[in-house]
Structure formats: structure tokens, C-alpha cells
Scaffold this active site. Structure first.
Site, PDB file in Angstrom:
ATOM      1  N   GLU A   1      12.429 -43.817  -1.486  1.00 45.44           N
ATOM      2  CA  GLU A   1      12.277 -42.408  -1.125  1.00 45.44           C
ATOM      3  C   GLU A   1      11.008 -41.935  -1.822  1.00 45.44           C
ATOM      4  O   GLU A   1      10.876 -42.088  -3.039  1.00 45.44           O
ATOM      5  CB  GLU A   1      13.483 -41.614  -1.632  1.00 45.44           C
ATOM      6  CG  GLU A   1      13.393 -40.166  -1.220  1.00 45.44           C
ATOM      7  CD  GLU A   1      14.570 -39.322  -1.715  1.00 45.44           C
ATOM      8  OE1 GLU A   1      15.539 -39.876  -2.256  1.00 45.44           O
ATOM      9  OE2 GLU A   1      14.478 -38.091  -1.535  1.00 45.44           O
TER      10      GLU A   1
ATOM     11  N   ARG B   1      21.973 -52.638 -10.353  1.00 50.86           N
ATOM     12  CA  ARG B   1      20.620 -52.167 -10.622  1.00 50.86           C
ATOM     13  C   ARG B   1      20.168 -52.645 -12.000  1.00 50.86           C
ATOM     14  O   ARG B   1      20.961 -53.009 -12.853  1.00 50.86           O
ATOM     15  CB  ARG B   1      20.526 -50.660 -10.500  1.00 50.86           C
ATOM     16  CG  ARG B   1      21.387 -49.869 -11.473  1.00 50.86           C
ATOM     17  CD  ARG B   1      21.042 -48.383 -11.437  1.00 50.86           C
ATOM     18  NE  ARG B   1      20.945 -47.848 -10.091  1.00 50.86           N
ATOM     19  CZ  ARG B   1      19.925 -47.092  -9.646  1.00 50.86           C
ATOM     20  NH1 ARG B   1      18.925 -46.768 -10.427  1.00 50.86           N
ATOM     21  NH2 ARG B   1      19.911 -46.625  -8.430  1.00 50.86           N
TER      22      ARG B   1
ATOM     23  N   LYS C   1      14.161 -41.646 -11.540  1.00 49.86           N
ATOM     24  CA  LYS C   1      12.991 -40.850 -11.191  1.00 49.86           C
ATOM     25  C   LYS C   1      13.130 -39.410 -11.670  1.00 49.86           C
ATOM     26  O   LYS C   1      12.168 -38.802 -12.107  1.00 49.86           O
ATOM     27  CB  LYS C   1      12.784 -40.880  -9.670  1.00 49.86           C
ATOM     28  CG  LYS C   1      12.009 -42.108  -9.221  1.00 49.86           C
ATOM     29  CD  LYS C   1      11.745 -42.072  -7.739  1.00 49.86           C
ATOM     30  CE  LYS C   1      12.942 -42.553  -6.976  1.00 49.86           C
ATOM     31  NZ  LYS C   1      12.683 -42.787  -5.548  1.00 49.86           N
TER      32      LYS C   1
HETATM   33  P1  ATP Z   1      16.227 -43.534  -9.072  1.00 56.69           P
HETATM   34  O1  ATP Z   1      17.675 -43.630  -9.360  1.00 56.69           O
HETATM   35  O2  ATP Z   1      15.352 -44.057 -10.148  1.00 56.69           O
HETATM   36  O3  ATP Z   1      15.807 -42.190  -8.612  1.00 56.69           O
HETATM   37  P2  ATP Z   1      16.511 -44.401  -6.397  1.00 56.69           P
HETATM   38  O4  ATP Z   1      17.517 -45.440  -6.148  1.00 56.69           O
HETATM   39  O5  ATP Z   1      16.861 -43.015  -6.055  1.00 56.69           O
HETATM   40  O6  ATP Z   1      15.998 -44.546  -7.877  1.00 56.69           O
HETATM   41  P3  ATP Z   1      14.893 -45.103  -4.185  1.00 56.69           P
HETATM   42  O7  ATP Z   1      13.505 -44.714  -3.880  1.00 56.69           O
HETATM   43  O8  ATP Z   1      15.972 -44.567  -3.340  1.00 56.69           O
HETATM   44  O9  ATP Z   1      15.159 -44.727  -5.687  1.00 56.69           O
HETATM   45  O10 ATP Z   1      15.000 -46.686  -4.302  1.00 56.69           O
HETATM   46  C1  ATP Z   1      14.410 -47.607  -3.446  1.00 56.69           C
HETATM   47  C2  ATP Z   1      15.120 -48.910  -3.600  1.00 56.69           C
HETATM   48  O11 ATP Z   1      15.030 -49.380  -4.939  1.00 56.69           O
HETATM   49  C3  ATP Z   1      16.597 -48.775  -3.298  1.00 56.69           C
HETATM   50  O12 ATP Z   1      16.998 -49.847  -2.494  1.00 56.69           O
HETATM   51  C4  ATP Z   1      17.258 -48.793  -4.643  1.00 56.69           C
HETATM   52  O13 ATP Z   1      18.547 -49.291  -4.562  1.00 56.69           O
HETATM   53  C5  ATP Z   1      16.309 -49.687  -5.433  1.00 56.69           C
HETATM   54  N1  ATP Z   1      16.391 -49.382  -6.857  1.00 56.69           N
HETATM   55  C6  ATP Z   1      16.223 -48.187  -7.459  1.00 56.69           C
HETATM   56  N2  ATP Z   1      16.432 -48.270  -8.785  1.00 56.69           N
HETATM   57  C7  ATP Z   1      16.733 -49.560  -9.046  1.00 56.69           C
HETATM   58  C8  ATP Z   1      17.046 -50.301 -10.229  1.00 56.69           C
HETATM   59  N3  ATP Z   1      17.102 -49.716 -11.425  1.00 56.69           N
HETATM   60  N4  ATP Z   1      17.306 -51.616 -10.106  1.00 56.69           N
HETATM   61  C9  ATP Z   1      17.237 -52.228  -8.913  1.00 56.69           C
HETATM   62  N5  ATP Z   1      16.947 -51.601  -7.761  1.00 56.69           N
HETATM   63  C10 ATP Z   1      16.699 -50.283  -7.811  1.00 56.69           C
HETATM   64 MG    MG Z   2      17.528 -42.673  -3.962  1.00 61.29          MG
END
Ligand code: ATP
Ligand code: MG
Length: 562
Positions: A37, A262, A272
Site C-alpha cells: 500500500e 511477519r 509504517k
Molecule cells: P505495516 O504493518 O508496516 O504498515 P503493511 O502490512 O500494512 O505493513 P503493506 O504495504 O500492506 O504494509 O505490505 C505489503 C506486503 O508486505 C504485504 O503482503 C505484507 O503482508 C508484507 N509485509 C508487511 N510487513 C511485513 C513484515 N514485517 N514481514 C513480512 N512481510 C510483511
Molecule cells: Mg497494510
């Protein structure tokens, strides 16, 4: 074999894909996607997902799409899109022409919603957001059906069309799918799939005033792109029934969602939302502050793409949450740079040394080895003369027992040069040591004494006349607690006040005058340093310390036995 040399472990996702390919499921194709995102910069957790998605596709001769999940116009920005593309490329992955945006599917998603309404699977709800929350129930109590749940398809179509046309204000109505308000899985209690948001969108402008929700968008985007294995993090496990429900109800192609744990890293925040707070609160200088766990931060700090990929390989992929030691990531960098980084000499806190028996005007070029791990890297010449700088903490006037470096009357070796002996200490009016006078032994050129006498220390140095001035930033962990904000503490209370030390009076060997931005070196005895991407200039370099030479992981691995 020691733990630090463990080969890439296999993982349950690889096993699933392998089996699917073998049984020719979905025609034996492997299509994955990385779906960020664009509401912030990528962090090291995302690197795990990137390496996994692109890695699996590459391993099985498949493809991996880059897809921006841009369904929330309030929080998303093009700046983030650009940085994400830069970071994925920098990590070494290529999505070729497959750069997709969920917003490109808004038209199709709308048609699917109409289809759901026509088939009696979706309805326009006019409860307020707060009422919807109340009606939803809790983990222990079932939800209640909305009084609008049984609107006719005709009425729903009319209202949905008018929502799209902009007739209603934000929050007046939402579109929900009709599943089961008593389901034990809260995600199945008639989740909202569309809401009104009168906000313009970076890519679709003002064309839309209703926006689809993540769960609805994600499964359909996967389906439209022909994704075979939709890899996501564990928190989506409870969303999988909804993912499957939407695709099954619409009778469209159905990818398989697989969840993995994760990445959590000690001493590090990976969210984020919190990283934005660190940037906006001024705790760091920006998203690419070398203390940030963002890809941009690690890059600026001096991490190599290879070291991050190796790290992602080593941590593997599991079904259960765990916390990885930050020391492992640092170890992967040391291992990579040990092979590739040229060795140089730089003095961070200079103390002047005058060699009283060395001729005033004489300059010698001494041969130094560029990289003992890589003979092909060859040698270079470093200038030596009467006045030098050594590290302030390599000298003590009144040394304790275990201090073996320079002290009055003591002899040490200067790397690649000569033995020197301290003869006199010069102080200023306040009693501060400002200079050390030494004699050198001309027979020890190259660093060994022909008479076989030994010294207990070898010091790095630079020639005062030839040295270049530089700024060097010493970075340490941003948090001084292994789980920042753990328990009830506010994570800002765990910020390490000593995470940055700026040294402005450093003296480096002249070969570094032309250091390219982002080039990495081992400063002998001190650590690995990287010329700052933005601030380093020809003749006036600025270096960031990526890591020290002390490898805590190697120690841990050794202690753990193997
Ligand atoms: P955050 O929780 O840091 O805001 P998010 O999951 O909201 O991260 P996205 O942009 O939606 O961020 O993530 C893009 C991809 O990266 C998704 O498939 C998500 O599952 C993966 N991802 C995000 N954080 C992690 C992590 N700590 N370990 C592994 N994969 C991750
Ligand atoms: Mg997300």
C-alpha cells in the site's frame, strides 16, 4: 557446520508450490505478487515479503507482479510509489512490465459489486459507522442484522448507483456483503466492501467518490491477475474465508492464499504507522535516516542489497511468529563486506604524532593491501611522513595493565609502516595532550623488525600533510530496548539518546578523496563505512558507519554450539 554457515532452509511455502507444480495444479503456473500500500516507505519486513514473492517466482520459472494496493486516497501518495519502485529495484528484483495498481481495477470491481447486489449477496446499509460497529457484536456475542439488510435488489442498485454519482455525503451509506451476522469470524459479519470518500485519488482523480475496501479489492485483484499463490502475513488468516467467499460467490478464478509469519526484529519497530511518527516527530531526519529500518535507511547506512537478501534467506519462512535478532542482519552485512569492501585507513578522533628522527621534507609511499580476502583487489600506496595522526584512544599517558597500545616509552607498529616509540608527551596550558613525539626505527619498514623483537599493538594512522578532512557519523541502534514500546511503555521512552554521534574532525587517507557516494569501505580496526548518498562530495567526503567490526552474532552462534 557453524550456525552462521547454515544453508538456506526450505520452507512450507516452497513445499506447497513444489507440490502444486508437480501435480500440475493451475496448469503448473507460479504467479505471485508483492502488493504494497503506497502509504509509507518500505521497511525490512517488506524486504522479507519481496524476497519471498520474487524468489519463489524465480525459483519455479514463474512471474511476480508489483501491485500497488491504492484503495485509500486519504493516506497514499505518489512519493511513496516512486520510493517503493526504487527500493524493489535496488534489492535486485524486476517486475518487468507488470506494474499494476488496484485502482486500475476500479471499473471491474464496481461491476462485480453490481453483480453481487443483483444476486442478492450485497446491500446498501444506511446505519452510521458507529451503529455498524455496535451491530457487529464482539468475539463472544453474535452481531445483529441491520434493518437495511433486506432492501430489494432494485433499491440497492439504485442507491449504489447514486452513491457512485456523488449524491450522498461521506458515511451516509456503505455497501456490505450479506454473509452471516452470527459468524464466529467477525470478518464474515457482513463486511463493508464500499464506502463513500469524496477525496480525489492520485491516479483516478475525481472519477470516483466511492472506494472499495481492502479485503474485497485484494482477492479480486489477485484473481484478475491470475495469481496462483497469494502470500500474505498471518494477520490475514482470519480474512481467508472472506477472500474465498468473494471469489467463489462471483464464480471467478480462485488463487490460493497462504499466510506466513511477519518479520519482527529486536530493537526495531516495523510498522509504517510508527515509522511515520518517528519521521513527523523529528526523532530522525527522514525516512532515509540511516537509523531507520526502512530499505532507504539501510541503504544510506551502507547495507548492500546482497546482505539483505542473504538475511531474508537465513531467517526463512515460518507459520509461527518469532523475533529475529538484529545482530543476524548486521552479521550478514559484515560477511558480505568482509569479502567486497576495500580496506582503508581513517582516523576518527585524531591525535598528532611527530616522528622526531624522520626528515622534515621526506615522503615515502608505502604499500598497503586493499583486501586480504580478495587478492585480486591488489595494493595501493599510502603516503608516510614526519607528522601523522593516530586515534586519540590508541594512546594513554598512564596506561592500565591491559592497555597494550601506545604509551610513554612504549613501542608499537604502524600498519604497513614502521615501529615507533613514544618519547615525549606535549600538553597545552590546560593539561590536555595535544601531541605525542616519537622516534621510528628505519629497519622496520613494512612493519617487522629484522632482529625479531615484537610489539603488542598495530595502529592505523594517516599522514597529516596528505590527510583529507571528513565528517563521519557513528550510528547505533535507534532503540536501546529489545522490544521498543513493549509492555505499556511508550516506545519513544526507549529511544537511544546516543544513536548518533557526528564527528567533524576526522582525517582520512588521501585515496578517499574520490570516494563515490554509496561506496563502502572497511576503515581498518573501526568498522564498515559508507560514503553518504547525499552529503558526500569529491574532496570532502561524509561517511556513515554501517556496523562496527564486533560480530555479536558470530559469538552467539558459537556459544549456542552446533
Ligand atoms: P505495516 O504493518 O508496516 O504498515 P503493511 O502490512 O500494512 O505493513 P503493506 O504495504 O500492506 O504494509 O505490505 C505489503 C506486503 O508486505 C504485504 O503482503 C505484507 O503482508 C508484507 N509485509 C508487511 N510487513 C511485513 C513484515 N514485517 N514481514 C513480512 N512481510 C510483511
Ligand atoms: Mg497494510
Amino acid at each position: 557446520m557453524s550456525q552462521t554457515e547454515t544453508p538456506t532452509p526450505s520452507n512450507f511455502i516452497r513445499n506447497i508450490i513444489q507440490e502444486d507444480v508437480k501435480t500440475n495444479k493451475r496448469g503448473g503456473r507460479v504467479v505471485t505478487r508483492f502488493p504494497p500500500e503506497p502509504n509509507g516507505y518500505l521497511h525490512i519486513g517488506h524486504a522479507k515479503s519481496i524476497c519471498l514473492n520474487f524468489g519463489m517466482a524465480a525459483e519455479f520459472g514463474g512471474r511476480c507482479n508489483l501491485r500497488f494496493d491504492d484503495t485509500n486516497p486519504l493516506k497514499e501518495e505518489m512519493e511513496y510509489v516512486e520510493s517503493i519502485k526504487e527500493d524493489v529495484r535496488w534489492l535486485g528484483f524486476d517486475w518487468e512490465d507488470r506494474e499494476y495498481y488496484a485502482s486500475d481495477y476500479f471499473g471491474q470491481l464496481y461491476s462485480f459489486a453490481v453483480q453481487l447486489i443483483e444476486q442478492g449477496h450485497a446491500y446498501v446499509d444506511s446505519l452510521s459507522a458507529e451503529e455498524i460497529r455496535e451491530y457487529r457484536g464482539t468475539l463472544t456475542e453474535p452481531g445483529k442484522e441491520s434493518p437495511y439488510r433486506n432492501r430489494s435488489a432494485t433499491e440497492n442498485l439504485d442507491l449504489f448507483e447514486r452513491m457512485r454519482a456523488g449524491e450522498f455525503e461521506d458515511g451516509a451509506h456503505v455497501l456490505r456483503v450479506k454473509i452471516d451476522m452470527t459468524s464466529g469470524n467477525l470478518n464474515l459479519r457482513d463486511p463493508t466492501i464500499y464506502r463513500i470518500r469524496k477525496t480525489s485519488h492520485d491516479r483516478t482523480g475525481d472519477r470516483w467518490v466511492i472506494y472499495p475496501m481492502y479485503d474485497y479489492t485484494h482477492c479480486l485483484s489477485d484473481s484478475l491477475e491470475g495469481i496462483t499463490h497469494s502470500l500474505c502475513t498471518l494477520e490475514f488468516e482470519d480474512h481467508r474465508p472472506l477472500y474465498d467467499w468473494v471469489l467463489k460467490t462471483l464464480a471467478v478464478y480462485r488463487p490460493q492464499q497462504i499466510e506466513f509469519a511477519r518479520l519482527n526484529l529486536s530493537f526495531t519497530l516495523l510498522s509504517k504507522r510508527k515509522l511515520i511518527q518517528l519521521v513527523e516527530g523529528g526523532y530522525v531526519s527522514g525516512w532515509d535516516d540511516p537509523r531507520m529500518p526502512t530499505i532507504q535507511g539501510f541503504r544510506r547506512r551502507g547495507f548492500t542489497p546482497q546482505s539483505i537478501r542473504t538475511f531474508c534467506d537465513r531467517i526463512g519462512v515460518a507459520k509461527r511468529d518469532s523475533i529475529v535478532d538484529l545482530a543476524l542482519l548486521e552479521h550478514c552485512l559484515r560477511e558480505d563486506l568482509n569479502k567486497s569492501a576495500p580496506r582503508v585507513m581513517g582516523v576518527l578522533k585524531p591525535l598528532k604524532v611527530v616522528i622526531v628522527n624522520y626528515p622534515e621534507e621526506k615522503v615515502e609511499e608505502l604499500e598497503a593491501i586493499n583486501n586480504p580476502e580478495e587478492p585480486a583487489a591488489g595494493v595501493r600506496q599510502v603516503p608516510f611522513c614526519r607528522e601523522l595522526y593516530i586515534e586519540r584512544n590508541d594512546f594513554m599517558e598512564d596506561p592500565p595493565k591491559k592497555f597494550f597500545r601506545l604509551a610513554p616509552g612504549r613501542e608499537v607498529r604502524l600498519r604497513y609502516a614502521y615501529f615507533i616509540r613514544c618519547e615525549e608527551v606535549i600538553k597545552d596550558a590546560d593539561g590536555n595532550i595535544v601531541e605525542v613525539r616519537c622516534t621510528y626505527d628505519p629497519t622496520t619498514r613494512g612493519g617487522d623488525a629484522p632482529d625479531g623483537r615484537k610489539v603488542k599493538a598495530t595502529l592505523h594512522w594517516v599522514s597529516a600533510r596528505h590527510a583529507i578532512d571528513a565528517e563521519v557519523r557513528l550510528y547505533d541502534r535507534l532503540f536501546n530496548h529489545p522490544h521498543p514500546g513493549g509492555g505499556k511503555t511508550d516506545y519513544t521512552e526507549h529511544i537511544n539518546p546516543k544513536s548518533l554521534t557526528v564527528l567533524t574532525d576526522c582525517k582520512l587517507e588521501p585515496s578517499l578523496a574520490s570516494a563515490e557516494p554509496e561506496s563502502r569501505y572497511q576503515f581498518e580496526r573501526l568498522g564498515y563505512f559508507c560514503a553518504d548518498r547525499w552529503d558526500s562530495q569529491p574532496g570532502r567526503p561524509a561517511f556513515n558507519r554501517a556496523v562496527t567490526l564486533r560480530d555479536q552474532w558470530a559469538k552467539i552462534a558459537k556459544k549456542g554450539g552446533s
